[in-house]
Write a protein that holds these residues in place. Structure first.
Motif, PDB file in Angstrom:
ATOM      1  N   THR A 142       0.841  -1.200   0.000  1.00  0.00           N
ATOM      2  CA  THR A 142       0.000   0.000   0.000  1.00  0.00           C
ATOM      3  C   THR A 142       0.872   1.244   0.000  1.00  0.00           C
ATOM      4  O   THR A 142       2.061   1.192   0.283  1.00  0.00           O
ATOM      5  N   THR A 162      -5.017   7.616   4.893  1.00  0.00           N
ATOM      6  CA  THR A 162      -5.329   6.190   4.736  1.00  0.00           C
ATOM      7  C   THR A 162      -4.258   5.548   3.858  1.00  0.00           C
ATOM      8  O   THR A 162      -3.490   6.229   3.188  1.00  0.00           O
ATOM      9  N   ARG A 163      -4.250   4.241   3.863  1.00  0.00           N
ATOM     10  CA  ARG A 163      -3.320   3.509   2.998  1.00  0.00           C
ATOM     11  C   ARG A 163      -4.139   2.909   1.871  1.00  0.00           C
ATOM     12  O   ARG A 163      -5.227   2.394   2.100  1.00  0.00           O
ATOM     13  N   GLN A 164      -3.601   2.984   0.665  1.00  0.00           N
ATOM     14  CA  GLN A 164      -4.345   2.501  -0.475  1.00  0.00           C
ATOM     15  C   GLN A 164      -3.527   1.463  -1.228  1.00  0.00           C
ATOM     16  O   GLN A 164      -2.335   1.662  -1.485  1.00  0.00           O
ATOM     17  N   ALA A 165      -4.198   0.354  -1.550  1.00  0.00           N
ATOM     18  CA  ALA A 165      -3.552  -0.704  -2.326  1.00  0.00           C
ATOM     19  C   ALA A 165      -3.640  -0.356  -3.795  1.00  0.00           C
ATOM     20  O   ALA A 165      -4.698   0.047  -4.287  1.00  0.00           O
ATOM     21  N   ARG A 206     -12.892  -0.902   2.025  1.00  0.00           N
ATOM     22  CA  ARG A 206     -11.855  -0.836   3.073  1.00  0.00           C
ATOM     23  C   ARG A 206     -11.682  -2.229   3.692  1.00  0.00           C
ATOM     24  O   ARG A 206     -12.656  -2.890   4.035  1.00  0.00           O
ATOM     25  N   ARG A 230      -8.779  -4.843   6.172  1.00  0.00           N
ATOM     26  CA  ARG A 230      -7.703  -4.895   7.160  1.00  0.00           C
ATOM     27  C   ARG A 230      -7.077  -6.285   7.072  1.00  0.00           C
ATOM     28  O   ARG A 230      -7.746  -7.256   6.692  1.00  0.00           O
ATOM     29  N   GLN A 262      -3.691  -4.145  10.056  1.00  0.00           N
ATOM     30  CA  GLN A 262      -3.164  -3.149   9.136  1.00  0.00           C
ATOM     31  C   GLN A 262      -4.325  -2.772   8.213  1.00  0.00           C
ATOM     32  O   GLN A 262      -4.859  -3.630   7.502  1.00  0.00           O
ATOM     33  N   HIS A 263      -4.769  -1.539   8.232  1.00  0.00           N
ATOM     34  CA  HIS A 263      -5.945  -1.085   7.484  1.00  0.00           C
ATOM     35  C   HIS A 263      -5.542  -0.516   6.132  1.00  0.00           C
ATOM     36  O   HIS A 263      -4.521   0.148   6.011  1.00  0.00           O
ATOM     37  N   PHE A 264      -6.390  -0.756   5.120  1.00  0.00           N
ATOM     38  CA  PHE A 264      -6.131  -0.203   3.791  1.00  0.00           C
ATOM     39  C   PHE A 264      -7.415  -0.184   2.984  1.00  0.00           C
ATOM     40  O   PHE A 264      -8.409  -0.834   3.351  1.00  0.00           O
ATOM     41  N   GLN A 265      -7.374   0.514   1.881  1.00  0.00           N
ATOM     42  CA  GLN A 265      -8.491   0.563   0.940  1.00  0.00           C
ATOM     43  C   GLN A 265      -8.008   0.087  -0.416  1.00  0.00           C
ATOM     44  O   GLN A 265      -6.923   0.484  -0.861  1.00  0.00           O
TER      45      GLN A 265
END
Length: 174
Positions: free
Chosen positions: A75, A82-85, A149, A151, A169-172
């Motif tokens: 990400t 936020t974290r983005q893939a 979203r 995790r 670990q959270h991401f979108q």
């Protein structure tokens, strides 16, 4: 001569030894051994029979793998924090250590982020690596839906015990 078997549960003393208590061994004896004619005993292991079968203790122990370290994924941060893939395969990695062995499985899990009202695990996978090395795993792009979203977390599994989960670990997905 009548044979009797006596069972001894030594679990607590062995646990104390593994916890660092001094190991002074075990001694089997009568409370009063003053009469040499009747206080004499011979001990055999029930499992080994009487053919030289001195009592013995077999111990098997295992420690669970350590907590995962050096977590990383594919990400990137966005302006809002936020974290983005990125589009395409999603990669996760972690260092999993096991003090008892050379190899350990890293068990990864991706779930929907409950902060958005969604729930449920959407993907699980594992890969083996040498203890203390970073293991990587790749998730196919079709698993993650754009705009959703997620995790992820990981933990070690040595075949006997599982270690603690990492923090989420959270991401979108993009």
């Amino acid at each position: 001569m009548r044979r009797r078997y006596v069972h001894f549960d030594i679990t607590r003393i062995v646990q104390a030894w593994t916890g660092g208590a001094p190991n002074h061994g075990l001694q089997l004896r009568l409370a009063d051994e003053s009469d040499q004619m009747t206080s004499w005993r011979r001990f055999y292991s029930m499992e080994r029979g009487e053919q030289g079968g001195a009592p013995r203790i077999d111990l098997t122990y295992n420690r669970a793998p350590r907590a995962p370290a050096r977590l990383a994924d594919s990400t990137a941060p966005t302006p809002d924090g936020t974290r983005q893939a990125a589009a395409g395969p999603f990669t996760m990695s972690a260092e999993i250590g096991d003090d008892d062995g050379e190899w350990v499985d890293a068990r990864f899990e991706i779930s929907l982020d409950p902060a958005t009202g969604d729930h449920g695990v959407v993907w699980t996978g594992s890969g083996s690596s040498r203890t203390g090395h970073v293991g990587h795993i790749v998730v196919e792009a079709r698993v993650l839906r754009p705009g959703v979203r997620y995790r992820w977390r990981v933990r070690g599994d040595d075949g006997s015990d599982v270690g603690p989960w990492s923090a989420y670990q959270h991401f979108q997905a993009r």
